[in-house]
Design an enzyme around this catalytic site. Structure first.
Site, PDB file in Angstrom:
ATOM      1  N   LYS A 113       0.836  -1.208   0.000  1.00  0.00           N
ATOM      2  CA  LYS A 113       0.000   0.000   0.000  1.00  0.00           C
ATOM      3  C   LYS A 113       0.871   1.258   0.000  1.00  0.00           C
ATOM      4  O   LYS A 113       0.589   2.221  -0.720  1.00  0.00           O
ATOM      5  CB  LYS A 113      -0.938  -0.012   1.207  1.00  0.00           C
ATOM      6  CG  LYS A 113      -2.112  -0.987   1.076  1.00  0.00           C
ATOM      7  CD  LYS A 113      -2.958  -0.972   2.323  1.00  0.00           C
ATOM      8  CE  LYS A 113      -4.154  -1.898   2.180  1.00  0.00           C
ATOM      9  NZ  LYS A 113      -5.124  -1.430   1.157  1.00  0.00           N
TER      10      LYS A 113
ATOM     11  N   ARG B  18       9.659  -5.758   9.911  1.00  0.00           N
ATOM     12  CA  ARG B  18      10.202  -6.744  10.848  1.00  0.00           C
ATOM     13  C   ARG B  18       9.075  -7.534  11.499  1.00  0.00           C
ATOM     14  O   ARG B  18       7.956  -7.062  11.661  1.00  0.00           O
ATOM     15  CB  ARG B  18      11.074  -6.073  11.906  1.00  0.00           C
ATOM     16  CG  ARG B  18      10.349  -5.195  12.906  1.00  0.00           C
ATOM     17  CD  ARG B  18      10.212  -5.866  14.262  1.00  0.00           C
ATOM     18  NE  ARG B  18       9.492  -5.030  15.207  1.00  0.00           N
ATOM     19  CZ  ARG B  18       8.189  -5.135  15.426  1.00  0.00           C
ATOM     20  NH1 ARG B  18       7.472  -5.998  14.755  1.00  0.00           N
ATOM     21  NH2 ARG B  18       7.596  -4.365  16.326  1.00  0.00           N
TER      22      ARG B  18
ATOM     23  N   LYS C 144       7.028  -9.799  26.242  1.00  0.00           N
ATOM     24  CA  LYS C 144       5.853  -8.937  26.324  1.00  0.00           C
ATOM     25  C   LYS C 144       4.703  -9.649  27.030  1.00  0.00           C
ATOM     26  O   LYS C 144       3.974  -9.041  27.827  1.00  0.00           O
ATOM     27  CB  LYS C 144       5.424  -8.491  24.933  1.00  0.00           C
ATOM     28  CG  LYS C 144       4.580  -7.237  24.916  1.00  0.00           C
ATOM     29  CD  LYS C 144       4.865  -6.407  23.695  1.00  0.00           C
ATOM     30  CE  LYS C 144       4.385  -4.990  23.880  1.00  0.00           C
ATOM     31  NZ  LYS C 144       4.728  -4.124  22.724  1.00  0.00           N
TER      32      LYS C 144
ATOM     33  N   ARG D 116       8.111   0.189   9.200  1.00  0.00           N
ATOM     34  CA  ARG D 116       8.630   1.534   9.461  1.00  0.00           C
ATOM     35  C   ARG D 116       8.803   2.263   8.126  1.00  0.00           C
ATOM     36  O   ARG D 116       9.502   1.771   7.233  1.00  0.00           O
ATOM     37  CB  ARG D 116       9.963   1.486  10.201  1.00  0.00           C
ATOM     38  CG  ARG D 116      10.536   2.877  10.533  1.00  0.00           C
ATOM     39  CD  ARG D 116      11.852   2.748  11.267  1.00  0.00           C
ATOM     40  NE  ARG D 116      11.676   1.984  12.504  1.00  0.00           N
ATOM     41  CZ  ARG D 116      12.671   1.356  13.122  1.00  0.00           C
ATOM     42  NH1 ARG D 116      13.891   1.381  12.628  1.00  0.00           N
ATOM     43  NH2 ARG D 116      12.434   0.692  14.246  1.00  0.00           N
TER      44      ARG D 116
ATOM     45  N   SER E  31      12.671  11.365  26.304  1.00  0.00           N
ATOM     46  CA  SER E  31      14.002  11.096  25.754  1.00  0.00           C
ATOM     47  C   SER E  31      14.296  11.941  24.526  1.00  0.00           C
ATOM     48  O   SER E  31      15.454  12.103  24.142  1.00  0.00           O
ATOM     49  CB  SER E  31      14.118   9.614  25.381  1.00  0.00           C
ATOM     50  OG  SER E  31      13.211   9.304  24.337  1.00  0.00           O
TER      51      SER E  31
ATOM     52  N   GLU F 217       1.758  -2.792  13.377  1.00  0.00           N
ATOM     53  CA  GLU F 217       2.224  -1.514  13.895  1.00  0.00           C
ATOM     54  C   GLU F 217       2.996  -0.792  12.805  1.00  0.00           C
ATOM     55  O   GLU F 217       3.895  -1.371  12.192  1.00  0.00           O
ATOM     56  CB  GLU F 217       3.129  -1.693  15.110  1.00  0.00           C
ATOM     57  CG  GLU F 217       3.580  -0.348  15.683  1.00  0.00           C
ATOM     58  CD  GLU F 217       4.714  -0.440  16.684  1.00  0.00           C
ATOM     59  OE1 GLU F 217       4.567   0.077  17.800  1.00  0.00           O
ATOM     60  OE2 GLU F 217       5.753  -1.032  16.338  1.00  0.00           O
TER      61      GLU F 217
ATOM     62  N   ALA G   1      16.904   8.024  16.359  1.00  0.00           N
ATOM     63  CA  ALA G   1      16.380   6.875  17.108  1.00  0.00           C
ATOM     64  C   ALA G   1      17.337   5.689  17.051  1.00  0.00           C
ATOM     65  O   ALA G   1      17.525   4.978  18.042  1.00  0.00           O
ATOM     66  CB  ALA G   1      15.013   6.479  16.562  1.00  0.00           C
TER      67      ALA G   1
ATOM     68  N   GLU H 109      20.356   6.614  19.247  1.00  0.00           N
ATOM     69  CA  GLU H 109      19.942   6.677  20.650  1.00  0.00           C
ATOM     70  C   GLU H 109      19.809   5.274  21.226  1.00  0.00           C
ATOM     71  O   GLU H 109      20.215   5.011  22.360  1.00  0.00           O
ATOM     72  CB  GLU H 109      18.614   7.432  20.764  1.00  0.00           C
ATOM     73  CG  GLU H 109      18.173   7.755  22.174  1.00  0.00           C
ATOM     74  CD  GLU H 109      17.258   6.713  22.792  1.00  0.00           C
ATOM     75  OE1 GLU H 109      16.972   6.800  23.993  1.00  0.00           O
ATOM     76  OE2 GLU H 109      16.838   5.792  22.049  1.00  0.00           O
TER      77      GLU H 109
END
Length: 244
Positions: free
Chosen positions: A61, A84, A94, A118, A155, A180, A192, A195
């Protein structure tokens, strides 16, 4: 002073989490997951295959949207797309953290980030444009939205997070799956990534960890300023081209 205290607390919590995670990884996870896989190998593998299909649906998409913008506006809002599938260890951690049962049904019902996509964009405007275009599609259901660009984490982390449900079409059924999606700029993604590498280095003294956290937060603000300055320059160039 309040910021320093918070960062000190975060550094201590991070150390505690490291110790806890190591214990879980070396004992509970291995034993329970091995037992779980003995009884649920095929259902688990099937579920992971469904998540991979969902990732492909979302990735396609975004690629279609990128191609459309290239044709209509002569620009590509997407720089890269990364995907991923959450690791077995990540899934177990989790479930344990949330005190949830270790079952295939529990994984699908309670863990929303097993499948991850992502999308890295050139400018902040592109993030919201792409998100709106995706969510307007009639087969996409928005489950949750967290805007860490307008409301960054302490952060300094910035990104737009979406949990969506997308149907996958199997041989004899249509199955909704959760994915996600993280949308961020090149600068946000660069920050990111660094970090994460720096924050999770071992053997850093707590007081130095606090100082590093402060510096990283400053870098995040500078990075955000760069994003919007570059966006402003892009818009001025486009206006000049339209007026000429």
């Amino acid at each position: 002073m309040l910021f320093v205290e918070k960062q000190g607390k975060m550094a201590l919590e991070h150390w505690v989490n490291q110790v806890t995670d190591k214990f879980i990884r070396n004992t509970i996870i291995n034993d329970e997951f091995m037992e779980f896989m003995k009884e649920n190998t095929l259902p688990y593998q099937s579920l992971m295959a469904y998540y991979r299909c969902a990732i492909m649906e979302i990735e396609t998409k975004f690629k279609v949207l990128n191609e459309q913008f290239s044709l209509q506006y002569d620009r590509n809002p997407i720089e890269t797309i990364k995907t991923r599938l959450k690791s077995q260890e990540g899934i177990m951690k989790k479930l344990k953290k949330k005190n949830l049962p270790l079952t295939v049904e529990s994984i699908e019902e309670n863990i929303r980030d097993v499948a991850g996509v992502r999308v890295v964009c050139s400018f902040p405007e592109d993030i919201y444009l792409l998100a709106d275009c995706l969510l307007e599609q009639d087969d996409i259901l928005l489950i949750q939205k967290k805007d860490y660009i307008q409301n960054p984490k302490e952060s300094g982390y910035r990104s737009l997070h979406l949990i969506v449900e997308v149907p996958i079409f199997l041989q004899n059924e249509k199955r909704p799956m959760k994915v996600e999606i993280q949308l961020r700029t090149i600068a946000m993604d660069f920050w990111a990534s660094l970090e994460h590498k720096l924050r999770y280095k071992k053997n850093i003294k707590p007081e130095e960890a606090v100082r590093l956290a402060e510096e990283l937060e400053k870098c995040a603000r500078i990075s955000a300023q760069l994003d919007y300055k570059m966006q402003e320059i892009r818009n001025r160039i486009q206006k000049e081209e339209q007026d000429s």
